[in-house]
Design a protein around this motif. Sequence first.
Motif: not given
Length: 362
Positions: A141, A145, A315-316, A319-320, A324-327, A339, A342
């Motif tokens: 990721r 990203r 972890e949120s 991801k933010r 992304i929503k999920d790893m 996920d 975390d």
Amino acid sequence: MNDSSWGAPQGAGHRVAPEMRAAAAGPAYDAHDAQQTRPMPIVPDVPDAGRDAEDRDHREQGAGRLSGGPLFRDPKPQEPMPTAPPPPPQKKRAGRDLGSAIGVGLGLGALVVVSLFFVKAVFVGVIVLAVVVGLWELTSRLDERKGIKAPLVPLAVGGAAMVVAGYARGAEGAWAAMALTALAVLVWRMTQPPEDYLRDVTAAVFAAFYVPFLATFVAMLLTADDGPQRVLTFLLLTVVSDTGAYAVGWRFGKHKLAPRISPGKTREGLFGAVGFAMVAGALCMQFLIDDGSWWQGLLLGLAVAASATLGDLGESMIKRDLGIKDMGTLLPGHGGIMDRLDSLLPTAPVVWLLMVLFVGSG
């Protein structure tokens, strides 16, 4: 008018008055003669029946337009359509497929319990596998990203070494493996161009600490005489904390806990996590842990609820930042391995430390 355009016929069989012949003869005609002339009868117009009817229709239509007659009468005002009743309020729904999530959770739980209570080495292998997959998800990721190329090979090898060293040598072994992993990352990245070197190695060292080093404390929990019970307590409290936060927040949640980081979390959910975890902690310390006490379990549950919530928010935040929503998508209904880790990763050192303080390293 009195000329021939009205269609009066001329020709044989028609008598012409002398006066008219005199008038046609020319200058002999005078005003005296004109007074003796008999006026020509006026022929009245004979209306054409078809045209008259058509004209009458047009006049009636024109009158209808002006007076609102029957030909162009305004339509009757329509009655307002009855408004549909508002739809009933929809029930809150979970954001994931609960069926898949429960099935996968039960499968993972069975794997953990079987490996934990039968062969400790197998459970250490489960930790290593989770660490390697988690590192692969995180580095993938970061590359996708942000374009950050944290080297996976030294991270995976060093992460596995950390877990094994922590199980075999305790905290000293884990720290030594962590230092060697960081050194291996620095050297490995030197084989590539120097652009973004500092960025890549910094992200790699962070990944080494975040995933395998924190997971090492789970292996260290296992080394005690009642190690399986300690690991089970750690897992139960973390899961119960997450479940309590979800259940109470879903039912009663109104006040956001951290809307900029995780809009779904509420203060009511945090209270649910604390309450559930404290009750579960008291029961586990009283009945599962050697020389444990219920009041220690209350403190342990409170600490687990706090660390699990902070780990989830951490972890949120990652991801933010990555957008992304999920790893990952490895676990249906859960997302990726990261996920699920975390909340577990930051909770492991907290439980290990409190266990050592309460009942010793065992």
